[in-house]
Design an enzyme around this catalytic site. Sequence first.
Site, mmCIF file in Angstrom:
data_model
loop_
_atom_site.group_PDB
_atom_site.id
_atom_site.type_symbol
_atom_site.label_atom_id
_atom_site.label_comp_id
_atom_site.label_asym_id
_atom_site.label_seq_id
_atom_site.Cartn_x
_atom_site.Cartn_y
_atom_site.Cartn_z
ATOM 1 N N LYS A 115 3.487 6.421 -2.978
ATOM 2 C CA LYS A 115 4.697 6.994 -2.384
ATOM 3 C C LYS A 115 4.381 7.826 -1.156
ATOM 4 O O LYS A 115 5.158 7.855 -0.206
ATOM 5 C CB LYS A 115 5.453 7.850 -3.405
ATOM 6 N N LYS A 198 6.208 -4.572 -6.787
ATOM 7 C CA LYS A 198 7.172 -4.180 -7.820
ATOM 8 C C LYS A 198 8.600 -4.175 -7.258
ATOM 9 O O LYS A 198 8.806 -3.778 -6.117
ATOM 10 C CB LYS A 198 6.783 -2.765 -8.281
ATOM 11 N N LYS A 201 13.667 0.585 -5.871
ATOM 12 C CA LYS A 201 14.826 1.101 -5.138
ATOM 13 C C LYS A 201 14.503 1.287 -3.666
ATOM 14 O O LYS A 201 15.397 1.325 -2.834
ATOM 15 C CB LYS A 201 15.205 2.486 -5.703
HETATM 16 P P1 AMP Z 1 13.009 5.161 -12.078
HETATM 17 O O1 AMP Z 1 14.133 4.439 -11.452
HETATM 18 O O2 AMP Z 1 11.795 5.200 -11.219
HETATM 19 O O3 AMP Z 1 13.408 6.474 -12.618
HETATM 20 O O4 AMP Z 1 12.584 4.294 -13.328
HETATM 21 C C1 AMP Z 1 13.300 4.298 -14.542
HETATM 22 C C2 AMP Z 1 12.630 3.389 -15.557
HETATM 23 O O5 AMP Z 1 12.634 2.047 -15.064
HETATM 24 C C3 AMP Z 1 11.167 3.728 -15.838
HETATM 25 O O6 AMP Z 1 10.910 3.569 -17.221
HETATM 26 C C4 AMP Z 1 10.397 2.710 -15.041
HETATM 27 O O7 AMP Z 1 9.142 2.410 -15.597
HETATM 28 C C5 AMP Z 1 11.322 1.503 -15.118
HETATM 29 N N1 AMP Z 1 11.134 0.605 -13.964
HETATM 30 C C6 AMP Z 1 11.361 0.884 -12.658
HETATM 31 N N2 AMP Z 1 11.077 -0.187 -11.874
HETATM 32 C C7 AMP Z 1 10.652 -1.164 -12.719
HETATM 33 C C8 AMP Z 1 10.226 -2.527 -12.535
HETATM 34 N N3 AMP Z 1 10.180 -3.078 -11.323
HETATM 35 N N4 AMP Z 1 9.887 -3.242 -13.627
HETATM 36 C C9 AMP Z 1 9.937 -2.689 -14.877
HETATM 37 N N5 AMP Z 1 10.333 -1.424 -15.115
HETATM 38 C C10 AMP Z 1 10.688 -0.670 -14.059
#
Ligand code: AMP
Length: 336
Positions: A115, A198, A201
């Site tokens: 990041k 990956k 967002k």
């Molecule tokens: P975040 O949006 O970063 O708060 O992520 C929320 C949840 O979504 C966390 O458990 C992450 O590990 C999961 N997550 C985010 N992006 C991915 C992805 N590309 N594949 C699988 N899990 C994801």
Amino acid sequence: MEKPNKRILSGVQPSGDLHLGNYLGAIKNFVSLQHEYECFFCVVDLHAITVWQDPAMLAQKTREVTAAFIASGIDPDKNTLFVQSQVPQHSQLAWIFSCIARMGWLNRMTQFKDKAGKNSENVSVGLYSYPTLMAADILIYLATHVPVGEDQKQHLELTRDIAQKFNNDFKNDLFPIPEPLILGEAKRVMSLRDGTKKMSKSDPSDYSRIMLSDSKENIIQKIKKAKTDPLPLPENLEDAKKRPEAMNLLTIFAALSNTDAEKVILDYAGKDFSKFKNDLGDLASSKLSPISSEMSKLMNDKNFLDSIINSGKEKAISVADPVLKKVNEIIGFLSR
Ligand code: AMP
Ligand code: TRP
């Protein structure tokens, strides 16, 4: 203090719209785990402000993630759905943990390196110490299990190290050593434009991800345009693993239809991508559209959402506060 043996905490940031990775890697698993565990699901707005957030949008996104939890099938009466910043015990424990965690541990965090990139002198201190707040989110509830996507595995290991060091330093056994639950076929959903990156967002390309808020037509279109290689679909799992874009779409198909990638490969072996993409588009839109229309309905009922958030806060504080008091006593702080 009563120590739970099957308690979950997990968090999702309100920093943008939710995508298929969030759904398959996290929220879909929360839905199935709610029957087996006592669950705390948190909208982690303190984590979101580690990078700039527009204040009006932050409030809206915070409600939106809460709506997504409910629309996906998490029962707000049975589980505790709450907003991180409304439970100040998280931040207080995070400070204590920033005095437990070592610089060397945080220096190893790959998510920070990704990041911050070349900009590491100019990112917030919070972005760097972020994992100590995540450890506090989990341990303030004495959570024993943490369902997350694979990208969070290293942060979970750090949480375990912090729990262990606290227990050792203060010769007690207050904190459990929480287990990650990295479940389902789609533990790491990849970008639709690049099977080695990956789905996230922050990717500048809209076509790299499917959002929970996308229309049916949009979902179908994004899958049609998803990058693939020129070969027909792979014949077996071993071949599929060598082809990241194909493997990603097969995994998404498997996760959405509650089966495994091997079974999907068997069904489509040697076939053309166009037929497979049609089926995947229909599958994805039929699974996601009901969630997105339920989310829109909930977003129009702000009072309902706020009442859920409010009772979640009360419940969360009633569990977190006694743990913080105990921590303060162990450390030698005077009682409040
Ligand atoms: P975040 O949006 O970063 O708060 O992520 C929320 C949840 O979504 C966390 O458990 C992450 O590990 C999961 N997550 C985010 N992006 C991915 C992805 N590309 N594949 C699988 N899990 C994801
Ligand atoms: N760091 C997680 C992410 O970016 C979100 C998060 C914050 C979290 N606190 C948590 C996940 C506690 C699980 C448990 O995806």
